[in-house]
Write a protein that holds these residues in place. Structure first.
Motif, PDB file in Angstrom:
ATOM      1  N   LYS A 249     -28.073 -14.236 -27.466  1.00 19.70           N
ATOM      2  CA  LYS A 249     -27.303 -14.588 -28.433  1.00 19.70           C
ATOM      3  C   LYS A 249     -26.355 -13.669 -28.967  1.00 19.70           C
ATOM      4  O   LYS A 249     -25.377 -13.707 -29.669  1.00 19.70           O
ATOM      5  CB  LYS A 249     -28.223 -15.049 -29.870  1.00 19.70           C
ATOM      6  CG  LYS A 249     -28.781 -13.772 -30.345  1.00 19.70           C
ATOM      7  CD  LYS A 249     -29.582 -14.234 -31.656  1.00 19.70           C
ATOM      8  CE  LYS A 249     -30.409 -12.796 -32.083  1.00 19.70           C
ATOM      9  NZ  LYS A 249     -31.431 -13.069 -33.403  1.00 19.70           N
TER      10      LYS A 249
ATOM     11  N   PRO B  15     -22.840 -11.859 -38.814  1.00 19.48           N
ATOM     12  CA  PRO B  15     -23.101 -12.895 -37.670  1.00 19.48           C
ATOM     13  C   PRO B  15     -22.002 -13.274 -37.199  1.00 19.48           C
ATOM     14  O   PRO B  15     -22.110 -13.289 -35.498  1.00 19.48           O
ATOM     15  CB  PRO B  15     -23.785 -13.840 -38.269  1.00 19.48           C
ATOM     16  CG  PRO B  15     -24.415 -13.341 -39.489  1.00 19.48           C
ATOM     17  CD  PRO B  15     -23.402 -12.453 -40.113  1.00 19.48           C
TER      18      PRO B  15
ATOM     19  N   ARG C 168     -25.078 -19.466 -33.137  1.00 18.20           N
ATOM     20  CA  ARG C 168     -24.890 -19.789 -34.479  1.00 18.20           C
ATOM     21  C   ARG C 168     -25.129 -21.542 -34.762  1.00 18.20           C
ATOM     22  O   ARG C 168     -25.749 -22.014 -35.681  1.00 18.20           O
ATOM     23  CB  ARG C 168     -23.765 -19.329 -35.191  1.00 18.20           C
ATOM     24  CG  ARG C 168     -23.568 -17.817 -35.021  1.00 18.20           C
ATOM     25  CD  ARG C 168     -22.451 -17.237 -35.692  1.00 18.20           C
ATOM     26  NE  ARG C 168     -21.313 -17.987 -35.834  1.00 18.20           N
ATOM     27  CZ  ARG C 168     -20.396 -17.695 -34.802  1.00 18.20           C
ATOM     28  NH1 ARG C 168     -20.331 -16.911 -34.235  1.00 18.20           N
ATOM     29  NH2 ARG C 168     -19.277 -18.329 -34.834  1.00 18.20           N
TER      30      ARG C 168
ATOM     31  N   ASN D  92     -28.718 -22.499 -34.282  1.00 17.03           N
ATOM     32  CA  ASN D  92     -29.427 -22.378 -35.563  1.00 17.03           C
ATOM     33  C   ASN D  92     -29.380 -23.239 -36.602  1.00 17.03           C
ATOM     34  O   ASN D  92     -30.243 -23.472 -37.306  1.00 17.03           O
ATOM     35  CB  ASN D  92     -29.229 -20.638 -35.860  1.00 17.03           C
ATOM     36  CG  ASN D  92     -30.037 -20.291 -37.100  1.00 17.03           C
ATOM     37  OD1 ASN D  92     -31.412 -20.486 -36.843  1.00 17.03           O
ATOM     38  ND2 ASN D  92     -29.541 -19.808 -38.326  1.00 17.03           N
ATOM     39  N   GLN D  93     -28.256 -23.603 -36.729  1.00 16.86           N
ATOM     40  CA  GLN D  93     -27.636 -24.817 -37.833  1.00 16.86           C
ATOM     41  C   GLN D  93     -28.293 -25.799 -37.542  1.00 16.86           C
ATOM     42  O   GLN D  93     -29.008 -26.670 -38.260  1.00 16.86           O
ATOM     43  CB  GLN D  93     -26.302 -24.814 -38.256  1.00 16.86           C
ATOM     44  CG  GLN D  93     -25.633 -23.525 -38.483  1.00 16.86           C
ATOM     45  CD  GLN D  93     -24.064 -23.655 -38.523  1.00 16.86           C
ATOM     46  OE1 GLN D  93     -23.489 -24.769 -38.057  1.00 16.86           O
ATOM     47  NE2 GLN D  93     -23.460 -22.610 -38.897  1.00 16.86           N
TER      48      GLN D  93
END
Length: 294
Positions: free
Chosen positions: A40, A272, A281, A284-285
């Motif tokens: 990431k 981030p 990102r 993660n959402q």
């Protein structure tokens, strides 16, 4: 750099139906995995340029690239494709990871022949050639993570290695024939690179060297590319520096270590958006949303 077009990505780890119902499909890994933790980071993408130089130094990998003319038609296609696969497998749903791997495997089916430079047989489905590509990217990713984020324990590196073997298996690497630890994989690359004529500077290798050194760089990464290129060349293992003719010095090493150290120091203070690649990102959402099961 983190907004490469064509890089599809999301995330993975738990496999129970209850978790899928609660959080959405986490795919093969997930936020608790070492694959997620390492891949990431934006700075780990620096390893992509380093790995590309290592790939191109292998004459049979270079021969496959020559057949497809990727470097001549679109010098970024190979790099983007490699990073896209890594990210889709790491952060994608299981279906997305499988589909990405399937596309690569179908492409690899037609990449084979006799190399006009080394006289060897190149085959994009050959275990050792697949392993070389996989290994160079893995050791480069770990290298830049440790230089720009934090040191990893032997156990953490081996966890990453074991998880990454799942990704390797998806693109038809024979995982039963792979080194079983990260250090063994790194030692395998070192031993191979020291074999006579295992690394050769071909026309493809020269093209890649020129591209990394300052070829047609996409506009959105142009401002930071000189630093990425400098670190890619200067952090190569010595065997690769020798065949590429990369001159090094204590001063250059000091500059690299200073800048990578500054990245490590400032990283915790960055939001981030500047620390994590976009696919991570987005993943993660995605896993925080409940899937539509209607």
């Amino acid at each position: 750099m983190y907004s490469f077009k064509g890089i599809i990505i999301y995330e993975n780890y738990y496999k129970s139906l209850e978790y899928l119902h609660m959080k959405g499909d986490p795919g093969y890994f997930g936020p608790q995995s070492m694959m997620w933790k390492i891949n990431k980071e934006i700075t780990v993408l620096f390893g992509g340029a380093r790995a590309l130089l290592m790939h191109a130094a292998h004459p049979l990998i270079a021969a496959g690239a020559r057949q497809t003319s990727f470097y001549q038609r679109d010098p970024w296609k190979r790099l983007i494709r490699t990073l896209s696969l890594q990210n889709s497998v790491t952060f994608g749903t299981k279906q997305e990871a499988d589909e990405s791997a399937h596309r690569i495997n179908k492409l690899h089916e037609v990449i084979k022949g006799k190399d006009s430079v080394s006289g060897g047989i190149y085959d994009a489905l050959d275990h050792e050639q697949l392993l070389w590509v996989h290994a160079c990217l893995q050791i480069s990713s770990i290298y830049f993570y440790e230089k720009t984020v934090k040191k990893l324990s032997v156990d953490e590196k081996n966890r990453y290695h074991k998880e990454n073997m799942i990704a390797a298996g998806l693109v038809l690497v024979d995982t039963t024939e792979m080194p079983q630890t990260h250090d063994e994989l790194k030692d395998w690359v070192t031993a191979k690179s020291r074999e006579k004529d295992y690394l050769i500077v071909t026309d493809v290798a020269e093209d890649v060297k020129d591209i990394i050194a300052g070829g047609p760089v996409p506009k959105h990464i142009k401002p930071i590319w000189p630093f990425i290129a400098f670190t890619a060349f200067q952090t190569l293992p010595q065997e690769f520096k020798d065949i590429y003719g990369i001159k090094t010095s204590k001063f250059k090493s000091w500059i690299v270590n200073l800048n990578l150290g500054m990245l490590k120091y400032t990283r915790p203070f960055l939001p981030p958006f500047f620390r994590l690649i976009a696919p991570a990102r987005w993943a993660n959402q995605r896993i925080k949303r409940k899937p539509d099961l209607s």
